[in-house]
Design a protein around this motif. Structure first.
Motif, PDB file in Angstrom:
ATOM      1  N   VAL A 287     112.409 -15.703 -12.576  1.00 41.61           N
ATOM      2  CA  VAL A 287     111.765 -14.827 -11.658  1.00 41.61           C
ATOM      3  C   VAL A 287     112.471 -14.590 -10.558  1.00 41.61           C
ATOM      4  O   VAL A 287     112.760 -13.436 -10.023  1.00 41.61           O
ATOM      5  CB  VAL A 287     110.292 -14.936 -11.794  1.00 41.61           C
ATOM      6  N   LYS A 288     112.718 -15.415  -9.656  1.00 45.05           N
ATOM      7  CA  LYS A 288     113.354 -15.474  -8.451  1.00 45.05           C
ATOM      8  C   LYS A 288     114.760 -14.794  -8.608  1.00 45.05           C
ATOM      9  O   LYS A 288     115.165 -13.924  -7.553  1.00 45.05           O
ATOM     10  CB  LYS A 288     113.410 -17.010  -8.042  1.00 45.05           C
ATOM     11  N   VAL A 289     115.568 -15.309  -9.564  1.00 45.93           N
ATOM     12  CA  VAL A 289     116.763 -14.704  -9.880  1.00 45.93           C
ATOM     13  C   VAL A 289     116.851 -13.243  -9.863  1.00 45.93           C
ATOM     14  O   VAL A 289     117.526 -12.219  -9.666  1.00 45.93           O
ATOM     15  CB  VAL A 289     117.563 -15.538 -10.886  1.00 45.93           C
ATOM     16  N   GLY A 290     115.964 -12.702 -10.975  1.00 43.53           N
ATOM     17  CA  GLY A 290     115.767 -11.529 -11.534  1.00 43.53           C
ATOM     18  C   GLY A 290     115.147 -10.771 -10.204  1.00 43.53           C
ATOM     19  O   GLY A 290     115.818  -9.569  -9.971  1.00 43.53           O
ATOM     20  N   LEU A 291     114.429 -11.138  -9.422  1.00 42.26           N
ATOM     21  CA  LEU A 291     113.741 -10.386  -8.061  1.00 42.26           C
ATOM     22  C   LEU A 291     115.067 -10.263  -7.378  1.00 42.26           C
ATOM     23  O   LEU A 291     115.149  -9.326  -6.495  1.00 42.26           O
ATOM     24  CB  LEU A 291     112.805 -11.167  -7.593  1.00 42.26           C
ATOM     25  N   TYR A 292     115.751 -11.210  -7.063  1.00 43.48           N
ATOM     26  CA  TYR A 292     117.038 -11.003  -6.165  1.00 43.48           C
ATOM     27  C   TYR A 292     117.929  -9.896  -6.547  1.00 43.48           C
ATOM     28  O   TYR A 292     118.491  -9.129  -6.094  1.00 43.48           O
ATOM     29  CB  TYR A 292     117.752 -12.428  -6.053  1.00 43.48           C
ATOM     30  N   CYS A 293     118.340  -9.968  -7.919  1.00 43.84           N
ATOM     31  CA  CYS A 293     119.156  -8.882  -8.408  1.00 43.84           C
ATOM     32  C   CYS A 293     118.602  -7.632  -8.240  1.00 43.84           C
ATOM     33  O   CYS A 293     119.143  -6.644  -7.999  1.00 43.84           O
ATOM     34  CB  CYS A 293     119.448  -9.201 -10.131  1.00 43.84           C
ATOM     35  N   LEU A 294     117.226  -7.390  -8.384  1.00 43.82           N
ATOM     36  CA  LEU A 294     116.769  -6.193  -8.454  1.00 43.82           C
ATOM     37  C   LEU A 294     116.589  -5.658  -6.925  1.00 43.82           C
ATOM     38  O   LEU A 294     116.668  -4.495  -6.742  1.00 43.82           O
ATOM     39  CB  LEU A 294     115.178  -6.322  -8.885  1.00 43.82           C
ATOM     40  N   MET A 295     116.242  -6.478  -5.933  1.00 39.99           N
ATOM     41  CA  MET A 295     116.205  -6.356  -4.575  1.00 39.99           C
ATOM     42  C   MET A 295     117.695  -5.745  -4.200  1.00 39.99           C
ATOM     43  O   MET A 295     117.568  -4.972  -3.443  1.00 39.99           O
ATOM     44  CB  MET A 295     115.742  -7.367  -3.748  1.00 39.99           C
TER      45      MET A 295
ATOM     46  N   ALA B  59     105.092  -7.973  -3.918  1.00 42.00           N
ATOM     47  CA  ALA B  59     104.126  -7.823  -5.028  1.00 42.00           C
ATOM     48  C   ALA B  59     104.908  -8.903  -6.063  1.00 42.00           C
ATOM     49  O   ALA B  59     103.699  -9.339  -6.782  1.00 42.00           O
ATOM     50  CB  ALA B  59     104.497  -6.315  -5.654  1.00 42.00           C
ATOM     51  N   ILE B  60     105.919  -9.195  -6.280  1.00 40.01           N
ATOM     52  CA  ILE B  60     106.314 -10.120  -7.423  1.00 40.01           C
ATOM     53  C   ILE B  60     106.030 -11.467  -6.664  1.00 40.01           C
ATOM     54  O   ILE B  60     105.679 -12.340  -7.719  1.00 40.01           O
ATOM     55  CB  ILE B  60     107.807  -9.948  -7.525  1.00 40.01           C
ATOM     56  N   ALA B  61     106.326 -11.712  -5.356  1.00 42.49           N
ATOM     57  CA  ALA B  61     106.072 -13.140  -4.916  1.00 42.49           C
ATOM     58  C   ALA B  61     104.571 -13.606  -4.944  1.00 42.49           C
ATOM     59  O   ALA B  61     104.445 -14.701  -5.063  1.00 42.49           O
ATOM     60  CB  ALA B  61     106.521 -13.022  -3.371  1.00 42.49           C
ATOM     61  N   VAL B  62     103.664 -12.655  -4.874  1.00 37.75           N
ATOM     62  CA  VAL B  62     102.234 -13.046  -5.004  1.00 37.75           C
ATOM     63  C   VAL B  62     102.046 -13.666  -6.282  1.00 37.75           C
ATOM     64  O   VAL B  62     101.030 -14.524  -6.685  1.00 37.75           O
ATOM     65  CB  VAL B  62     101.354 -11.854  -4.761  1.00 37.75           C
TER      66      VAL B  62
ATOM     67  N   VAL C 142     111.089  -0.348   0.410  1.00 38.69           N
ATOM     68  CA  VAL C 142     110.657  -0.236  -0.968  1.00 38.69           C
ATOM     69  C   VAL C 142     111.159  -1.605  -1.725  1.00 38.69           C
ATOM     70  O   VAL C 142     110.102  -2.141  -2.488  1.00 38.69           O
ATOM     71  CB  VAL C 142     111.897   0.831  -1.646  1.00 38.69           C
ATOM     72  N   ALA C 143     112.343  -2.136  -0.998  1.00 42.70           N
ATOM     73  CA  ALA C 143     112.592  -3.472  -1.722  1.00 42.70           C
ATOM     74  C   ALA C 143     111.590  -4.428  -1.207  1.00 42.70           C
ATOM     75  O   ALA C 143     111.083  -5.438  -2.043  1.00 42.70           O
ATOM     76  CB  ALA C 143     113.871  -3.959  -1.035  1.00 42.70           C
ATOM     77  N   THR C 144     111.254  -4.415  -0.084  1.00 43.09           N
ATOM     78  CA  THR C 144     110.071  -5.526   0.479  1.00 43.09           C
ATOM     79  C   THR C 144     108.768  -5.208  -0.220  1.00 43.09           C
ATOM     80  O   THR C 144     108.163  -6.155  -0.644  1.00 43.09           O
ATOM     81  CB  THR C 144     109.711  -4.999   1.964  1.00 43.09           C
TER      82      THR C 144
END
Length: 270
Positions: free
Chosen positions: A62-70, A45-48, A38-40
């Motif tokens: 965006v990268k910091v938010g993605l890190y926290c979400l993952m 999806a966001i990295a695209v 799920v995290a992957t």
């Protein structure tokens, strides 16, 4: 050089999944593959969308938010959340370091190694065959080793004190009949320190939590503390029970704990 978006997605998916997997292994526990996948998927999806973010501030945000979400997806409701989150960063650095090393070996330039693909083929294609072989080989060896351990009355157990939990190999000793308030599981001082953590000194110096046992070399006083134990008999058969853990001298390469024979007579849970 033509770079296809499908290759970028495949690379990102494989290496993000590898980062998630490694983060669990560094914590010395089985990877929760459902959470990893799920995290992957979310991370890929966001990295695209990264190339479409031109503003540096928003790119970092965006990268910091993605890190926290993952990290939430991977570790929510698990102990030591912030430690696990730090380990995730370490795993990212390890995988990213390998990718940079390969890129630098091809181009001999740090900027190109960070920005250019190594070839027209996705890098993940070179990693996947040895990775699959490693996973298959490890699974086969783990099953063979588990069979050998069961043949020698050695089982996997998990000990839990409420604050900490460790998984160790334990020998069922047919001659061990020591019992206090509950069945007694013997571990070494090193294993006890790993299980108790910062509470170790408090436990070993507390009054009223010891007993005297009779050994071949004479009487010996051991420290006891309460714990919960999960004994893994097979893939779908476990024993859950409350035990007392005694700190003793155990120096053996095949196991880190000694169980009384009586544990095998406890009610089994499928």
């Amino acid at each position: 050089m033509i770079v296809y978006i499908e290759y970028v997605i495949l690379d990102n998916f494989v290496f993000t999944l590898l980062i998630c997997y490694i983060s669990y292994k560094i914590m010395r526990e089985s990877a929760k593959m459902g959470r990893c996948i799920v995290a992957t998927v979310v991370g890929t999806a966001i990295a695209v969308l990264y190339p479409f973010v031109k503003n540096m501030f928003w790119a970092v945000a965006v990268k910091v938010g993605l890190y926290c979400l993952m990290c939430v997806i991977l570790y929510i409701k698990l102990p030591k959340f912030f430690l696990r989150s730090s380990v995730f960063l370490l795993s990212t650095a390890l995988v990213g370091g390998v990718q940079f090393m390969l890129g630098f070996a091809v181009y001999g330039d740090a900027v190109k190694a960070l920005t250019y693909p190594i070839s027209e083929l996705p890098l993940s294609l070179f990693f996947m065959p040895p990775l699959i072989l490693f996973l298959v080989g490890r699974t086969i060896l783990a099953r063979l080793n588990a069979h050998r351990l069961r043949q020698n009355f050695i089982y996997e157990v998990r000990l839990n004190t409420g604050e900490n939990s460790i998984r160790v190999r334990a020998l069922v000793d047919t001659g061990n009949s020591v019992k206090a308030k509950r069945d007694v599981v013997f571990v070494s001082s090193v294993t006890a320190l790993e299980l108790l953590g910062s509470s170790f000194l408090k436990v070993v110096t507390r009054k009223g939590n010891s007993m005297v046992i009779h050994t071949a070399s004479g009487n010996k006083k051991i420290v006891l503390f309460d714990a919960k134990m999960e004994l893994y008999l097979s893939k779908d058969e476990h024993i859950f029970m409350d035990v007392q853990v005694g700190i003793s001298d155990i120096k053996h390469c095949d196991y880190e704990a000694i169980l009384p024979l009586s544990v095998l007579g406890k009610e089994r849970i499928l």
